[in-house]
Scaffold this motif. Structure first.
Motif, mmCIF file in Angstrom:
data_model
loop_
_atom_site.group_PDB
_atom_site.id
_atom_site.type_symbol
_atom_site.label_atom_id
_atom_site.label_comp_id
_atom_site.label_asym_id
_atom_site.label_seq_id
_atom_site.Cartn_x
_atom_site.Cartn_y
_atom_site.Cartn_z
ATOM 1 N N ARG A 61 0.830 -1.209 0.000
ATOM 2 C CA ARG A 61 0.000 0.000 0.000
ATOM 3 C C ARG A 61 0.863 1.257 0.000
ATOM 4 N N LEU A 62 1.962 1.189 0.743
ATOM 5 C CA LEU A 62 2.886 2.324 0.754
ATOM 6 C C LEU A 62 3.426 2.571 -0.645
ATOM 7 N N ALA A 63 3.771 1.496 -1.346
ATOM 8 C CA ALA A 63 4.272 1.631 -2.718
ATOM 9 C C ALA A 63 3.197 2.183 -3.639
ATOM 10 N N ALA A 64 1.960 1.762 -3.433
ATOM 11 C CA ALA A 64 0.866 2.237 -4.287
ATOM 12 C C ALA A 64 0.614 3.725 -4.112
ATOM 13 N N SER A 65 0.971 4.253 -2.940
ATOM 14 C CA SER A 65 0.757 5.678 -2.683
ATOM 15 C C SER A 65 1.985 6.526 -2.976
ATOM 16 N N GLY A 66 3.085 5.871 -3.368
ATOM 17 C CA GLY A 66 4.331 6.618 -3.579
ATOM 18 C C GLY A 66 5.128 6.083 -4.737
ATOM 19 N N LEU A 67 6.450 6.257 -4.647
ATOM 20 C CA LEU A 67 7.364 5.811 -5.689
ATOM 21 C C LEU A 67 8.075 4.543 -5.253
ATOM 22 N N ASN A 68 8.032 3.536 -6.115
ATOM 23 C CA ASN A 68 8.788 2.310 -5.878
ATOM 24 C C ASN A 68 10.047 2.378 -6.739
ATOM 25 N N PHE A 69 11.213 2.443 -6.084
ATOM 26 C CA PHE A 69 12.485 2.580 -6.794
ATOM 27 C C PHE A 69 13.056 1.199 -7.116
ATOM 28 N N THR A 70 13.486 1.025 -8.354
ATOM 29 C CA THR A 70 14.017 -0.262 -8.794
ATOM 30 C C THR A 70 15.536 -0.322 -8.762
ATOM 31 N N ASP A 71 16.209 0.828 -8.558
ATOM 32 C CA ASP A 71 17.678 0.857 -8.627
ATOM 33 C C ASP A 71 18.255 1.775 -7.553
ATOM 34 N N ALA A 72 17.724 1.645 -6.334
ATOM 35 C CA ALA A 72 18.214 2.425 -5.191
ATOM 36 C C ALA A 72 19.014 1.502 -4.281
ATOM 37 N N HIS A 73 20.089 2.028 -3.702
ATOM 38 C CA HIS A 73 21.086 1.184 -3.043
ATOM 39 C C HIS A 73 21.450 1.667 -1.648
ATOM 40 N N SER A 74 21.739 0.695 -0.773
ATOM 41 C CA SER A 74 22.517 0.996 0.420
ATOM 42 C C SER A 74 23.958 1.179 -0.033
ATOM 43 N N THR A 75 24.773 1.795 0.794
ATOM 44 C CA THR A 75 26.158 2.021 0.375
ATOM 45 C C THR A 75 27.016 0.783 0.529
ATOM 46 N N ALA A 76 26.575 -0.155 1.359
ATOM 47 C CA ALA A 76 27.389 -1.335 1.641
ATOM 48 C C ALA A 76 26.494 -2.558 1.793
ATOM 49 N N ALA A 77 27.112 -3.732 1.707
ATOM 50 C CA ALA A 77 26.376 -4.987 1.821
ATOM 51 C C ALA A 77 26.372 -5.535 3.238
ATOM 52 N N THR A 78 26.730 -4.689 4.212
ATOM 53 C CA THR A 78 26.633 -5.043 5.624
ATOM 54 C C THR A 78 26.092 -3.853 6.407
ATOM 55 N N CYS A 79 25.635 -4.117 7.648
ATOM 56 C CA CYS A 79 24.786 -3.165 8.349
ATOM 57 C C CYS A 79 25.497 -1.946 8.919
ATOM 58 N N PRO A 378 2.316 8.767 -7.411
ATOM 59 C CA PRO A 378 2.630 7.337 -7.372
ATOM 60 C C PRO A 378 3.195 6.843 -8.701
ATOM 61 N N GLY A 379 4.051 5.835 -8.601
ATOM 62 C CA GLY A 379 4.632 5.257 -9.805
ATOM 63 C C GLY A 379 5.886 4.469 -9.496
ATOM 64 N N THR A 380 6.673 4.256 -10.534
ATOM 65 C CA THR A 380 7.930 3.524 -10.423
ATOM 66 C C THR A 380 9.051 4.394 -10.962
ATOM 67 N N SER A 381 10.207 4.340 -10.316
ATOM 68 C CA SER A 381 11.371 5.100 -10.769
ATOM 69 C C SER A 381 12.561 4.175 -10.928
ATOM 70 N N ASN A 382 13.269 4.344 -12.045
ATOM 71 C CA ASN A 382 14.493 3.592 -12.301
ATOM 72 C C ASN A 382 15.747 4.418 -12.017
ATOM 73 N N ALA A 383 15.598 5.556 -11.334
ATOM 74 C CA ALA A 383 16.744 6.423 -11.043
ATOM 75 C C ALA A 383 17.780 5.680 -10.205
ATOM 76 N N LEU A 384 19.052 5.906 -10.530
ATOM 77 C CA LEU A 384 20.157 5.297 -9.794
ATOM 78 C C LEU A 384 20.448 6.148 -8.556
ATOM 79 N N LEU A 385 20.199 5.602 -7.369
ATOM 80 C CA LEU A 385 20.299 6.384 -6.140
ATOM 81 C C LEU A 385 20.999 5.586 -5.048
ATOM 82 N N SER A 386 21.633 6.330 -4.141
ATOM 83 C CA SER A 386 22.324 5.746 -3.000
ATOM 84 C C SER A 386 21.816 6.380 -1.711
ATOM 85 N N GLN A 387 21.758 5.591 -0.659
ATOM 86 C CA GLN A 387 21.339 6.125 0.636
ATOM 87 C C GLN A 387 22.277 7.208 1.158
#
Length: 507
Positions: A61-79, A378-387
């Motif tokens: 529901r949150l995604a339906a009301s906003g933007l679902n990003f397909t290419d957004a990243h954490s900076t690292a693969a650990t916490c 609402p929609g989908t974004s393919n923007a390349l983004l980092s936290q």
């Protein structure tokens, strides 16, 4: 009204609309910001991204009301590195940030300005509820009094913490840097080097365990779970793992209630779906995947409870909710909960290769949703983004100029976060015991002199992505990073090698 007056009025209306669209707001119009930071949640672990065997209706529901990003990243693969970068706007390698123990000192320099510092300057009240795992104190913490430095010294007005993680001692909550419910007659002692009397030890009493585990986690047993490290005392303050999602959500909602009349920033840092995965009875068998799937459903409930609270206090339209994760998914991270055996057709990383601890794409490509009903379509974004960019981007949103030395690696991509720009970053760094770099659809992985997988990673059934030769992939045609095209595209390879070298050499 004269033609001149009409023209001036029209111009003023256009200016107000234009500036609000770009995110320049008066003090009264600043949105509340809620950052929901899930632990170990993979790109494919939510319904809107294709989850199988578990439902996430609140996240969907949150995604339906906003933007679902397909290419957004954490900076690292650990916490710990991801959390460090998120709060400082600086790549973790610059501070040698790595996963820390429960008795580690605070790894954020108190003289370094942080994301909550910046938002406080903009008039926000700031709070963090949930997993911290950035160290506390000076390395000689006395857990029986106020532990500092901590969240307050790096910009948070309020804190309610799991000090490290659920699999690490001490297993107590801390509110405003003091242990909650501590009996002064039963003081806490913590050690990561030697056994302590008091609680049974996992190596000695496996019959007491709710879940069996690897050797690393066979320290003190509390609530039937064996952890990393040793502890005695503090029995009245011990958390109950099954209650963690309810305890954290209650504190997060109390923070929202208390600060509903003025702009606030809430960093709601969930423990789920990190191991040990101990679902509350309410969520047991909520999925077909055993405990890992059940705690995904439990996580989804937490999201729904926060959204319901925002609606109750009439803040749902003017609150920017950012939902994401700290690193990629992991099925076997030490505790025996049969996640590998029960995963079925579900793909935790979606169509992408990799996991937690891996430089391959699923290690940092995060489920990411941004909802702000009054501003974001609402929609989908393919923007390349980092936290790492949230710092500079939110600064732009709330009208704060970064000071010299602030957020060294953070770029302002507020228009991408709001859906007004479809491109995002030119280059994006991925950290995971080596370095990856994204440029458009291309992915470069830096070679290593020794490409042997460390045994501790191999034990987790993870391919870290190490190689002695440069790796280059085109994710548009090869999302699973199977065909190394480095020899075929030498110009692209050279450009990306230079870009990565420039990032790593910057001081």
């Amino acid at each position: 009204m004269t033609l001149k007056e009409f023209s001036i009025k029209k111009l003023i209306c256009f200016f107000v609309f234009f500036t609000s669209t770009l995110g320049v707001y008066s003090q009264e119009a600043k949105p509340n910001i809620v950052l929901i930071y899930v632990d170990d949640l993979g790109f494919g672990d939510i319904g809107v991204n294709g989850a199988i065997g578990v439902e996430t209706p609140n996240v969907d529901r949150l995604a339906a009301s906003g933007l679902n990003f397909t290419d957004a990243h954490s900076t690292a693969a650990t916490c710990t590195p991801s959390r460090y970068s998120l709060l400082t706007g600086e790549f973790a390698f610059r501070n040698n940030a790595a996963i820390v123990n429960g008795d580690a000192p605070l790894i954020i320099d108190v003289d370094k300005r942080t994301l909550p510092d910046m938002l406080k300057d903009a008039g926000y009240t700031t709070g963090v509820v949930g997993k911290w795992h950035l160290g506390l104190g000076d390395g000689k913490a006395n857990w029986n009094e106020e532990v500092k430095p901590g969240p307050r010294e790096v910009g948070f007005d309020y804190s309610f913490l799991i000090p490290a993680t659920g699999d690490r001692i001490p297993t107590v909550y801390m509110e405003n840097q003091k242990v909650v419910g501590l009996d002064a007659q039963d003081p806490i002692t913590v050690s990561y080097t030697s056994k302590l009397d008091g609680y049974p030890i996992g190596t000695e009493h496996p019959e007491l365990l709710k879940q069996h585990t690897d050797v690393q986690h066979l320290g003190s047993i509390t609530n039937g779970i064996s952890r990393i490290g040793y502890m005695n005392g503090g029995e009245s303050a011990l958390w109950v793992d099954e209650d963690i999602p309810f305890d954290l959500t209650k504190k997060a909602n109390e923070f929202i209630d208390k600060n509903s009349k003025n702009p606030f920033f809430l960093f709601f840092s969930l423990h789920d779906i990190h191991q040990p995965r101990i679902a509350n009875i309410k969520f047991v068998e909520a999925s077909t995947m055993g405990p890992r799937g059940d705690v995904i459903a439990q996580m989804d409930w937490c999201v729904g409870a926060i959204m319901q609270k925002l609606k109750e206090v009439n803040l749902d339209n003017n609150t920017m909710v950012i939902f994401t994760s700290d690193n990629g998914p992991i099925l076997d991270d030490g505790y025996l909960d049969y996640a590998r055996e029960l995963v079925g057709e579900h793909k935790p990383g979606g169509k992408y290769k990799g996991a937690k601890y891996s430089v391959y794409e699923a290690g940092t490509r995060m489920p990411t949703i941004v909802s702000w009903p009054s501003k974001i379509r609402p929609g989908t974004s393919n923007a390349l983004l980092s936290q790492v960019d949230l710092y500079a981007s939110l600064a732009s949103l709330v009208g704060q100029k970064l000071k010299n030395g602030d957020a060294k690696d953070s770029e302002n991509h507020i228009e991408a976060w709001l859906g007004l720009d479809k491109k995002g970053r030119d280059f994006l760094l991925e950290e995971a015991y080596t370095f990856g770099l994204r440029m458009g659809s291309y992915k470069y992985i830096k070679p290593q002199k020794n490409a042997q997988t460390p045994q501790w990673i191999a034990n987790k059934f993870v391919d870290p992505g190490f190689s002695t030769v440069p790796q280059l992939y085109n994710l548009d045609v090869d999302p699973f990073e199977e065909e190394n095209i480095a020899d075929e595209y030498p110009d692209v390879l050279k450009k990306m090698q230079k870009a990565l070298s420039n990032i790593l050499s910057e001081k």
